[in-house]
Design a protein around this motif. Sequence first.
Motif, PDB file in Angstrom:
ATOM      1  N   ASN A 107       5.161   3.695  -9.118  1.00 50.40           N
ATOM      2  CA  ASN A 107       3.708   3.702  -8.269  1.00 50.40           C
ATOM      3  C   ASN A 107       2.905   2.971  -9.222  1.00 50.40           C
ATOM      4  N   ALA A 108       3.209   2.753 -10.631  1.00 51.01           N
ATOM      5  CA  ALA A 108       2.190   2.102 -11.342  1.00 51.01           C
ATOM      6  C   ALA A 108       2.116   0.705 -11.482  1.00 51.01           C
ATOM      7  N   GLY A 109       0.642   0.391 -11.386  1.00 49.61           N
ATOM      8  CA  GLY A 109       0.481  -1.104 -11.539  1.00 49.61           C
ATOM      9  C   GLY A 109       0.599  -1.868 -10.231  1.00 49.61           C
ATOM     10  N   ARG A 110       1.083  -1.432  -9.146  1.00 48.00           N
ATOM     11  CA  ARG A 110       1.192  -2.213  -7.957  1.00 48.00           C
ATOM     12  C   ARG A 110      -0.252  -2.258  -7.160  1.00 48.00           C
ATOM     13  N   ALA A 111      -0.400  -3.483  -6.556  1.00 53.55           N
ATOM     14  CA  ALA A 111      -1.666  -3.642  -5.834  1.00 53.55           C
ATOM     15  C   ALA A 111      -1.528  -4.619  -4.984  1.00 53.55           C
ATOM     16  N   ARG A 112      -2.121  -4.636  -3.759  1.00 51.69           N
ATOM     17  CA  ARG A 112      -2.238  -5.518  -2.654  1.00 51.69           C
ATOM     18  C   ARG A 112      -2.898  -6.511  -2.986  1.00 51.69           C
ATOM     19  N   PHE A 113      -2.322  -7.961  -2.382  1.00 52.77           N
ATOM     20  CA  PHE A 113      -3.225  -9.099  -2.417  1.00 52.77           C
ATOM     21  C   PHE A 113      -4.242  -9.291  -1.599  1.00 52.77           C
ATOM     22  N   ALA A 114      -4.206  -8.446  -0.452  1.00 50.91           N
ATOM     23  CA  ALA A 114      -5.144  -8.431   0.761  1.00 50.91           C
ATOM     24  C   ALA A 114      -6.456  -8.369   0.240  1.00 50.91           C
ATOM     25  N   GLY A 115      -7.330  -9.353   0.544  1.00 49.00           N
ATOM     26  CA  GLY A 115      -8.783  -9.174  -0.141  1.00 49.00           C
ATOM     27  C   GLY A 115      -8.818  -9.925  -1.433  1.00 49.00           C
ATOM     28  N   GLU A 116      -8.182 -10.577  -1.877  1.00 46.18           N
ATOM     29  CA  GLU A 116      -8.096 -11.157  -3.166  1.00 46.18           C
ATOM     30  C   GLU A 116      -9.119 -12.443  -2.845  1.00 46.18           C
ATOM     31  N   GLN A 117     -10.040 -12.532  -4.021  1.00 41.99           N
ATOM     32  CA  GLN A 117     -11.208 -13.490  -3.855  1.00 41.99           C
ATOM     33  C   GLN A 117     -10.922 -14.680  -4.805  1.00 41.99           C
ATOM     34  N   GLY A 118      -9.966 -14.665  -5.837  1.00 44.79           N
ATOM     35  CA  GLY A 118     -10.055 -15.635  -6.909  1.00 44.79           C
ATOM     36  C   GLY A 118      -9.242 -16.932  -6.238  1.00 44.79           C
ATOM     37  N   CYS A 119      -8.398 -16.872  -5.073  1.00 45.32           N
ATOM     38  CA  CYS A 119      -7.835 -18.237  -4.327  1.00 45.32           C
ATOM     39  C   CYS A 119      -7.771 -18.041  -2.942  1.00 45.32           C
ATOM     40  N   LEU A 120      -7.734 -19.027  -2.406  1.00 45.16           N
ATOM     41  CA  LEU A 120      -7.454 -18.874  -0.749  1.00 45.16           C
ATOM     42  C   LEU A 120      -6.184 -18.060  -0.607  1.00 45.16           C
ATOM     43  N   CYS A 121      -6.203 -16.647   0.119  1.00 44.48           N
ATOM     44  CA  CYS A 121      -5.028 -15.896   0.183  1.00 44.48           C
ATOM     45  C   CYS A 121      -4.985 -15.631   1.666  1.00 44.48           C
ATOM     46  N   PHE A 122      -3.690 -15.318   1.912  1.00 46.64           N
ATOM     47  CA  PHE A 122      -2.995 -14.927   3.470  1.00 46.64           C
ATOM     48  C   PHE A 122      -2.262 -13.749   2.921  1.00 46.64           C
ATOM     49  N   ALA A 123      -2.767 -12.469   3.496  1.00 47.17           N
ATOM     50  CA  ALA A 123      -1.970 -11.427   3.302  1.00 47.17           C
ATOM     51  C   ALA A 123      -1.455 -10.839   4.621  1.00 47.17           C
ATOM     52  N   LEU A 124      -0.181 -10.811   4.725  1.00 46.83           N
ATOM     53  CA  LEU A 124       0.424 -10.428   6.001  1.00 46.83           C
ATOM     54  C   LEU A 124       1.046  -8.872   6.093  1.00 46.83           C
ATOM     55  N   ASP A 125       0.898  -8.321   7.339  1.00 41.45           N
ATOM     56  CA  ASP A 125       1.355  -7.303   7.413  1.00 41.45           C
ATOM     57  C   ASP A 125       1.725  -6.817   9.008  1.00 41.45           C
ATOM     58  N   GLY A 126       2.134  -5.715   9.453  1.00 42.21           N
ATOM     59  CA  GLY A 126       2.384  -5.585  10.736  1.00 42.21           C
ATOM     60  C   GLY A 126       3.065  -4.296  11.088  1.00 42.21           C
ATOM     61  N   LEU A 127       3.319  -4.033  12.426  1.00 44.34           N
ATOM     62  CA  LEU A 127       4.057  -2.540  12.681  1.00 44.34           C
ATOM     63  C   LEU A 127       5.424  -2.629  12.459  1.00 44.34           C
ATOM     64  N   SER A 128       6.115  -3.628  12.463  1.00 45.68           N
ATOM     65  CA  SER A 128       7.475  -3.706  12.377  1.00 45.68           C
ATOM     66  C   SER A 128       8.045  -2.965  11.180  1.00 45.68           C
ATOM     67  N   LYS A 129       7.214  -2.841   9.903  1.00 47.02           N
ATOM     68  CA  LYS A 129       7.766  -1.943   8.742  1.00 47.02           C
ATOM     69  C   LYS A 129       6.851  -0.812   8.773  1.00 47.02           C
ATOM     70  N   LEU A 130       5.531  -0.820   8.932  1.00 50.95           N
ATOM     71  CA  LEU A 130       4.645   0.282   8.915  1.00 50.95           C
ATOM     72  C   LEU A 130       5.187   1.348   9.678  1.00 50.95           C
ATOM     73  N   LEU A 131       5.601   1.394  11.115  1.00 52.57           N
ATOM     74  CA  LEU A 131       5.763   2.350  11.881  1.00 52.57           C
ATOM     75  C   LEU A 131       7.220   2.151  12.406  1.00 52.57           C
ATOM     76  N   CYS A 132       8.191   0.930  11.827  1.00 56.05           N
ATOM     77  CA  CYS A 132       9.460   0.807  12.187  1.00 56.05           C
ATOM     78  C   CYS A 132       9.476   0.530  13.801  1.00 56.05           C
ATOM     79  N   LEU A 133       8.523  -0.182  14.032  1.00 56.92           N
ATOM     80  CA  LEU A 133       8.417  -0.782  15.635  1.00 56.92           C
ATOM     81  C   LEU A 133       8.606  -2.102  15.669  1.00 56.92           C
ATOM     82  N   PRO A 134       9.539  -2.990  15.370  1.00 56.20           N
ATOM     83  CA  PRO A 134       9.284  -4.465  15.110  1.00 56.20           C
ATOM     84  C   PRO A 134       9.373  -4.905  16.615  1.00 56.20           C
ATOM     85  N   GLN A 135      10.027  -4.134  17.697  1.00 62.16           N
ATOM     86  CA  GLN A 135       9.923  -4.970  19.053  1.00 62.16           C
ATOM     87  C   GLN A 135       8.572  -4.693  19.802  1.00 62.16           C
ATOM     88  N   LEU A 136       7.753  -3.983  18.989  1.00 60.88           N
ATOM     89  CA  LEU A 136       6.156  -4.221  19.722  1.00 60.88           C
ATOM     90  C   LEU A 136       5.375  -5.449  19.209  1.00 60.88           C
TER      91      LEU A 136
END
Length: 298
Positions: A107-136
């Motif tokens: 759990n130590a030292g992990r951080a999302r890239f979402a919201g990073e301001q130091g460079c142009l960043c595209f952070a991807l997420d979705g329901l397929s893993k968050l709720l195990c719902l890939p077919q949605l």
Amino acid sequence: MCDPGDTILVPRPGYPLFDQLAVLESDIAEPYRLEYSHPGGWRIDMDGLKEAADKCDAKAVIVINPNNPTGSYVSGSERIAIINLCAERGMALIADEVFFQFALETNAGRARFAGEQGCLCFALDGLSKLLCLPQLKLGWMRISGPEAEVSEAASRLEFVADAYLSAGAPVMNALPSLLGKVDVFGDSVRRRLRENLAAARSIFGGPDSACRILRCDGAWTALLEYPRYQSEEETVLGLLRDEHLAVQPGFFFDMERDGYLALSLILRPEAFRDGAMRLRRYIDAGDDHKLARTASLK
């Protein structure tokens, strides 16, 4: 972001989908290495990443945080180095973070890239893993970084989005309710993943085992290293034939050498334990056969 023939840097080992997507866009996927040391885990070969960026004049770097199949999160020092590299060379950073919430052995030292301001960043997420719902079929990205670059990227993405059908109205309307269930559901999934990972370490560990489970900081896959008495293809086909067991070979993820299998941790614990025990039996039988054959040749 890319014109036909441009290069994108992708991790190895890693999920092969990025290579296929690059081909569909007439771009080139150039690998950079993840290195493993036991029991410390995986790290990004930063020198190799910088060399690849310079050699190919890459337009973007893809990171999977945590990686699939290695389960390794981008460390704090790696994060800083990657952001600086992207900013210096004008590369975009694409961070696939669909497995981020499923931390297992760290759990130590992990951080999302979402919201990073130091460079142009595209952070991807979705329901397929968050709720195990890939077919949605509902995913999203967060764009961040320097204001001018974000504005231009958003304008281009709007043009791309207009060329495709929109996401389904039912799932978009249901999204607020679905997102409210993420924390509770995620806790239950993590419990299952950790139980299965512990079972794998128990079944394939011990002083009499020729196998080992590699460090797995997060995500849904455990990598098993086993004796290379036959190729991975022969092993997975033998498991299907003799044990009715389906596992993925390491070469599917571009592991650097033979002798790895990718085990899914998302299975029901009783099914996972049964499958892992049959896998251990199959590997042990093959190893015993090899030893017996070697002895007879002597």
